[in-house]
Write a protein that holds these residues in place. Structure first.
Motif, short mmCIF file in Angstrom:
data_model
loop_
_atom_site.label_atom_id
_atom_site.label_comp_id
_atom_site.label_asym_id
_atom_site.label_seq_id
_atom_site.Cartn_x
_atom_site.Cartn_y
_atom_site.Cartn_z
N VAL A 66 -4.32 7.01 -1.14
CA VAL A 66 -4.05 5.70 -0.95
C VAL A 66 -4.39 4.69 -2.11
O VAL A 66 -5.37 4.48 -2.35
N HIS A 67 -3.18 4.01 -2.60
CA HIS A 67 -3.48 3.02 -3.37
C HIS A 67 -2.52 1.75 -3.28
O HIS A 67 -1.73 1.67 -2.37
N GLU A 68 -3.18 0.78 -3.62
CA GLU A 68 -2.43 -0.75 -3.72
C GLU A 68 -1.93 -0.85 -4.95
O GLU A 68 -2.68 -1.02 -5.76
N ALA A 69 -0.63 -1.57 -4.98
CA ALA A 69 -0.16 -1.85 -6.11
C ALA A 69 0.98 -2.67 -5.95
O ALA A 69 1.59 -2.60 -4.75
N GLU A 70 1.60 -3.15 -7.02
CA GLU A 70 2.72 -4.29 -6.94
C GLU A 70 4.11 -3.29 -6.67
O GLU A 70 4.98 -3.97 -5.78
N SER A 71 4.14 -2.13 -7.18
CA SER A 71 5.19 -1.31 -6.90
C SER A 71 5.07 0.08 -6.99
O SER A 71 4.17 0.69 -7.50
N THR A 77 0.88 -1.12 -0.04
CA THR A 77 0.07 0.18 0.07
C THR A 77 1.00 1.33 0.11
O THR A 77 1.85 1.25 0.49
N PHE A 78 0.61 2.14 -0.56
CA PHE A 78 1.31 3.35 -0.84
C PHE A 78 0.46 4.73 -0.66
O PHE A 78 -0.75 4.60 -0.96
N ILE A 79 1.15 5.69 -0.18
CA ILE A 79 0.38 7.08 0.18
C ILE A 79 1.03 7.87 -0.96
O ILE A 79 2.41 7.94 -1.09
#
Length: 90
Positions: A54-59, A3-5
């Motif tokens: 806020v997103h979920e991604a592989e990288s 998860t990324f901000i």
């Protein structure tokens, strides 16, 4: 999936109209659908001259690709190390 901000600097973001926010959201959804990679937009917060997403991604590379293809700034992309809240104290 990590998860990324994402910090997006958009002057006047807090003054965007509901129609403008709807258009931005639709564009983001369209880019997510066309990425061909696992990706989930969780939520976003509009505050002052910034939008925090806020997103979920592989990288982080995939997050930055989403930003490029959508024409959105991604001034800072940071992987979230932990989630805490009031219940964390219990």
């Amino acid at each position: 999936m990590p998860t990324f901000i994402i910090e997006r600097e958009i002057p006047g973001a807090d003054k965007l109209s509901p129609a403008e926010l709807k258009d931005i959201s639709a564009k983001s959804n369209a880019v997510v659908a066309g990425l061909g990679a696992p990706y989930k937009w969780v939520t976003s917060y509009v505050a002052g001259d910034k939008i925090y997403c806020v997103h979920e991604a592989e990288s982080a590379d995939v997050v930055e690709r989403h930003a490029r293809e959508g024409g959105f700034p991604a001034n800072k992309v940071t992987e979230i190390a932990a989630f805490i809240g009031p219940a964390t104290a219990s």
